[in-house]
Design a protein around this motif. Structure first.
Motif, PDB file in Angstrom:
ATOM      1  N   LEU A  48     -11.991  -5.511  15.877  1.00 47.03           N
ATOM      2  CA  LEU A  48     -11.135  -5.119  15.117  1.00 47.03           C
ATOM      3  C   LEU A  48     -10.072  -7.162  15.660  1.00 47.03           C
ATOM      4  CD1 LEU A  48      -8.897  -4.384  13.554  1.00 47.03           C
ATOM      5  CD2 LEU A  48      -7.061  -4.287  15.865  1.00 47.03           C
ATOM      6  N   VAL A  49     -10.447  -7.640  14.278  1.00 46.25           N
ATOM      7  CA  VAL A  49     -10.235  -9.054  13.858  1.00 46.25           C
ATOM      8  C   VAL A  49      -9.108  -9.240  13.778  1.00 46.25           C
ATOM      9  CG1 VAL A  49     -11.142 -11.057  12.090  1.00 46.25           C
ATOM     10  CG2 VAL A  49     -13.011  -9.676  13.141  1.00 46.25           C
ATOM     11  N   ALA A  50      -8.280  -8.951  12.667  1.00 47.97           N
ATOM     12  CA  ALA A  50      -6.988  -8.930  12.249  1.00 47.97           C
ATOM     13  C   ALA A  50      -6.355  -7.669  11.771  1.00 47.97           C
ATOM     14  CB  ALA A  50      -7.349 -10.313  11.265  1.00 47.97           C
ATOM     15  N   ILE A  70      -4.536 -13.446   8.311  1.00 50.19           N
ATOM     16  CA  ILE A  70      -4.302 -12.059   7.409  1.00 50.19           C
ATOM     17  C   ILE A  70      -3.259 -12.454   6.574  1.00 50.19           C
ATOM     18  CG2 ILE A  70      -2.943 -10.933   9.085  1.00 50.19           C
ATOM     19  CD1 ILE A  70      -5.132  -8.329   8.416  1.00 50.19           C
ATOM     20  N   SER A  71      -3.064 -11.195   5.594  1.00 58.48           N
ATOM     21  CA  SER A  71      -2.296 -11.741   4.569  1.00 58.48           C
ATOM     22  C   SER A  71      -2.622 -10.232   3.689  1.00 58.48           C
ATOM     23  CB  SER A  71      -1.771 -13.117   3.773  1.00 58.48           C
ATOM     24  OG  SER A  71      -3.294 -12.989   2.805  1.00 58.48           O
ATOM     25  N   ARG A  72      -1.259 -10.524   2.819  1.00 59.22           N
ATOM     26  CA  ARG A  72      -1.780  -9.524   2.065  1.00 59.22           C
ATOM     27  C   ARG A  72      -0.243  -9.564   0.104  1.00 59.22           C
ATOM     28  NH1 ARG A  72       0.068  -4.308   4.981  1.00 59.22           N
ATOM     29  NH2 ARG A  72       0.012  -3.425   3.131  1.00 59.22           N
ATOM     30  N   ASP A  73      -1.191  -9.070  -0.132  1.00 54.63           N
ATOM     31  CA  ASP A  73      -0.813  -8.739  -1.882  1.00 54.63           C
ATOM     32  C   ASP A  73      -0.062  -8.045  -2.116  1.00 54.63           C
ATOM     33  OD1 ASP A  73       0.794 -10.414  -4.563  1.00 54.63           O
ATOM     34  OD2 ASP A  73      -0.615 -11.579  -4.199  1.00 54.63           O
ATOM     35  N   ASN A  74       1.263  -7.068  -2.209  1.00 53.47           N
ATOM     36  CA  ASN A  74       1.219  -5.462  -2.112  1.00 53.47           C
ATOM     37  C   ASN A  74       0.998  -6.121  -4.306  1.00 53.47           C
ATOM     38  OD1 ASN A  74       1.501  -5.460   0.066  1.00 53.47           O
ATOM     39  ND2 ASN A  74       3.418  -5.354   0.368  1.00 53.47           N
ATOM     40  N   ALA A  75       1.511  -6.676  -4.692  1.00 51.02           N
ATOM     41  CA  ALA A  75       1.301  -6.684  -6.099  1.00 51.02           C
ATOM     42  C   ALA A  75       0.143  -6.423  -6.595  1.00 51.02           C
ATOM     43  CB  ALA A  75       2.216  -7.916  -6.353  1.00 51.02           C
ATOM     44  N   LYS A  76      -0.896  -7.489  -5.702  1.00 45.20           N
ATOM     45  CA  LYS A  76      -1.597  -7.280  -6.649  1.00 45.20           C
ATOM     46  C   LYS A  76      -2.591  -6.146  -5.497  1.00 45.20           C
ATOM     47  CE  LYS A  76      -2.097 -12.189  -7.408  1.00 45.20           C
ATOM     48  NZ  LYS A  76      -3.171 -13.028  -7.753  1.00 45.20           N
TER      49      LYS A  76
END
Length: 116
Positions: A48-50, A70-76
């Motif tokens: 597990l990295v992130a 690590i990041s997330r873009d829920n719209a995309k």
């Protein structure tokens, strides 16, 4: 379904961003992870990295803290892994995983090779 991209061959010290695009799921509800596995040692468990939770909290393996984000873009419907100051030991196949409850969804992986 999860589809990773962004792998390839880089030199030590360089940066790379991996992407994981989700489809067919309510993406904001999922906890997202990045794992990696050394293809030279297939018997070794994936590391597990992130991880990034639904509210955006992130957690990292000690080996990548301060270098990976690590990041997330829920719209995309997309999760990213920004990797800086890459090292040869970061060479691996990187996999995205989405979790909700006891259900886990894996992507097919993307290979990253870091040359010295």
């Amino acid at each position: 379904q999860l589809v990773e991209s962004g792998g390839g061959l880089v030199q030590a010290g360089e940066s790379r961003r991996l992407s994981c695009v989700a489809s067919g799921m309510d993406f904001p509800l999922y906890i997202m992870h990045w794992f990696r596995q050394d293809p030279e040692d297939p018997g070794k468990q994936r590391e597990l990295v992130a991880q990034i939770t639904r509210d955006g909290s992130s957690h990292y393996a000690d080996s990548v803290k301060g270098r990976f984000t690590i990041s997330r873009d829920n719209a995309k419907n997309t999760t990213y892994l920004q990797m800086n100051s890459l090292k040869p030991e970061d060479t691996a196949a990187y996999y995205c995983r989405a979790d909700i409850g006891i259900m886990e969804i894996w992507g097919q992986g993307t290979q990253l090779t870091v040359s010295a």
